[in-house]
Design a protein around this motif. Structure first.
Motif, short mmCIF file in Angstrom:
data_model
loop_
_atom_site.label_atom_id
_atom_site.label_comp_id
_atom_site.label_asym_id
_atom_site.label_seq_id
_atom_site.Cartn_x
_atom_site.Cartn_y
_atom_site.Cartn_z
N LEU A 55 0.80 -1.22 0.00
CA LEU A 55 0.00 0.00 0.00
C LEU A 55 0.83 1.27 0.00
O LEU A 55 0.28 2.36 -0.09
N VAL A 56 2.16 1.14 0.12
CA VAL A 56 3.02 2.31 0.29
C VAL A 56 4.16 2.26 -0.74
O VAL A 56 4.89 1.28 -0.83
N ALA A 57 4.33 3.34 -1.47
CA ALA A 57 5.42 3.44 -2.43
C ALA A 57 6.75 3.60 -1.71
O ALA A 57 6.80 4.08 -0.58
N GLN A 58 7.80 3.18 -2.36
CA GLN A 58 9.14 3.43 -1.85
C GLN A 58 10.06 3.70 -3.03
O GLN A 58 9.79 3.28 -4.15
N PRO A 59 11.14 4.42 -2.78
CA PRO A 59 12.02 4.78 -3.89
C PRO A 59 12.93 3.62 -4.29
O PRO A 59 13.31 2.80 -3.46
N VAL A 104 12.15 -1.03 -11.63
CA VAL A 104 11.17 -0.08 -12.13
C VAL A 104 11.08 1.04 -11.10
O VAL A 104 10.98 0.79 -9.91
N GLN A 105 11.16 2.28 -11.56
CA GLN A 105 11.14 3.43 -10.67
C GLN A 105 9.71 3.77 -10.27
O GLN A 105 8.79 3.66 -11.07
N SER A 106 9.52 4.20 -9.03
CA SER A 106 8.20 4.56 -8.52
C SER A 106 7.80 5.95 -8.96
O SER A 106 8.61 6.72 -9.47
N ARG A 107 6.55 6.26 -8.69
CA ARG A 107 6.03 7.60 -8.94
C ARG A 107 6.69 8.59 -7.98
O ARG A 107 6.96 8.24 -6.83
N PRO A 108 7.00 9.81 -8.42
CA PRO A 108 7.59 10.80 -7.51
C PRO A 108 6.70 11.05 -6.30
O PRO A 108 5.48 10.92 -6.37
N SER A 109 7.32 11.41 -5.18
CA SER A 109 6.59 11.63 -3.94
C SER A 109 6.88 13.01 -3.38
O SER A 109 8.04 13.37 -3.16
N ALA A 110 5.83 13.77 -3.09
CA ALA A 110 6.00 15.08 -2.44
C ALA A 110 6.34 14.90 -0.98
O ALA A 110 6.86 15.81 -0.34
N ALA A 111 6.07 13.70 -0.44
CA ALA A 111 6.32 13.43 0.99
C ALA A 111 7.64 12.72 1.21
O ALA A 111 7.95 12.33 2.33
N GLY A 112 8.43 12.56 0.16
CA GLY A 112 9.69 11.85 0.31
C GLY A 112 9.48 10.39 0.71
O GLY A 112 10.31 9.81 1.39
N GLY A 115 1.09 11.24 -1.88
CA GLY A 115 2.55 11.23 -1.90
C GLY A 115 3.18 9.86 -1.80
O GLY A 115 4.41 9.74 -1.90
N ILE A 116 2.38 8.81 -1.59
CA ILE A 116 2.97 7.47 -1.47
C ILE A 116 2.20 6.44 -2.29
O ILE A 116 2.10 5.27 -1.92
N ASP A 117 1.64 6.84 -3.42
CA ASP A 117 0.88 5.93 -4.27
C ASP A 117 1.81 4.81 -4.75
O ASP A 117 2.81 5.08 -5.41
N PRO A 118 1.50 3.54 -4.44
CA PRO A 118 2.39 2.44 -4.78
C PRO A 118 2.26 1.96 -6.23
O PRO A 118 3.02 1.10 -6.66
N HIS A 119 1.33 2.53 -6.97
CA HIS A 119 1.06 2.03 -8.32
C HIS A 119 1.54 3.01 -9.40
O HIS A 119 1.64 4.20 -9.18
N VAL A 149 -0.10 -1.05 -11.92
CA VAL A 149 0.93 -2.03 -11.56
C VAL A 149 1.52 -1.61 -10.22
O VAL A 149 1.93 -0.47 -10.05
N ASN A 150 1.56 -2.55 -9.27
CA ASN A 150 2.18 -2.28 -7.98
C ASN A 150 3.69 -2.41 -8.17
O ASN A 150 4.21 -3.49 -8.47
N VAL A 151 4.41 -1.32 -8.01
CA VAL A 151 5.84 -1.26 -8.33
C VAL A 151 6.67 -2.18 -7.43
O VAL A 151 7.53 -2.92 -7.91
N LEU A 152 6.41 -2.17 -6.12
CA LEU A 152 7.18 -3.02 -5.21
C LEU A 152 6.98 -4.49 -5.54
O LEU A 152 7.95 -5.25 -5.61
N GLU A 153 5.75 -4.91 -5.76
CA GLU A 153 5.49 -6.31 -6.06
C GLU A 153 6.15 -6.72 -7.38
O GLU A 153 6.68 -7.83 -7.49
N LEU A 154 6.13 -5.84 -8.38
CA LEU A 154 6.78 -6.14 -9.65
C LEU A 154 8.30 -6.26 -9.47
O LEU A 154 8.93 -7.19 -9.98
N ASN A 155 8.88 -5.34 -8.71
CA ASN A 155 10.33 -5.39 -8.50
C ASN A 155 10.75 -6.64 -7.73
O ASN A 155 11.80 -7.22 -8.00
#
Length: 197
Positions: A62-66, A73-81, A132-136, A181-187
């Motif tokens: 549920l949470v994006a990470q860099p 695959v790179q995640s979506r940019p985050s305003a919340a870091g 700011g933490i969209d995982p998709h 696509v969930n970036v973490l799960e794909l990676n």
């Protein structure tokens, strides 16, 4: 016959009972029942949809990470870091020159990294989500990263595309949202795939 106010039950007793029922019944018992039912019916989601690898928690679906490494695959940019305690969008208007400059900078970085034309860069690779933490990411945003990931990992492009297809989620209930696509799960699937023998 008139009844004296002193002979009727005190009003404060009813008020106190209502307050106690509201506080403990609805404030405590209802919340505990809801949380308990959630843990029974949806145990994975109730504990934060955590993802483990080798017995260690490495993230949440549920949470994006860099991801800084070109193998990923790179995640979506985050305003919340990517900080879950600082959820926020940039709150900049579309007419804000700082927003336009940041988007242009992000687009240039994607063009350089992926070797694509500026017009081919999908919006979710250069804009931040509201939380700011969209995982998709959209399938298009993942697809323009496939060639780089395949090259760096030494995998056939078709293998990476197959993993992307396997990890592409459709619209929720067939109606809501867009394919993603969930970036973490794909990676993690890319890591599990390894190199061809």
């Amino acid at each position: 016959m008139n009844v004296s106010p002193l002979s009727s039950p005190p009003v404060w007793r009813a008020s106190l009972m209502l307050a106690l029922i509201t506080l403990f019944g609805f404030g405590l018992l209802y919340s505990l029942a809801g949380a308990g039912l959630g843990r029974v019916l949806f145990p994975h989601q109730a504990t934060g949809s955590l993802i483990e690898r080798d017995g260690q928690v490495i993230g949440s679906s549920l949470v994006a990470q860099p991801f800084a490494d070109d193998r990923y695959v790179q995640s979506r940019p985050s305003a919340a870091g990517y900080d879950v305690m600082a959820l926020a969008g940039s709150n900049q208007a579309r007419t804000n020159p700082d927003l336009r400059a940041r988007i242009d900078e992000a687009r240039t970085a994607v063009v350089t990294r992926e070797g694509v034309a500026p017009a081919d860069v999908p919006g979710d690779l250069v804009t931040q989500s509201g939380g700011g933490i969209d995982p998709h990411l959209s399938p298009a945003s993942v697809q323009i990263q496939v060639a780089r990931v395949a090259r760096v990992r030494g995998l056939p492009v078709s293998d990476v595309e197959q993993l992307v297809a396997e990890h592409t989620e459709g619209r929720q209930f067939g109606l809501l949202g867009a394919p993603r696509v969930n970036v973490l799960e794909l990676n993690l699937a890319l890591d599990a795939r390894g190199k061809p023998e």
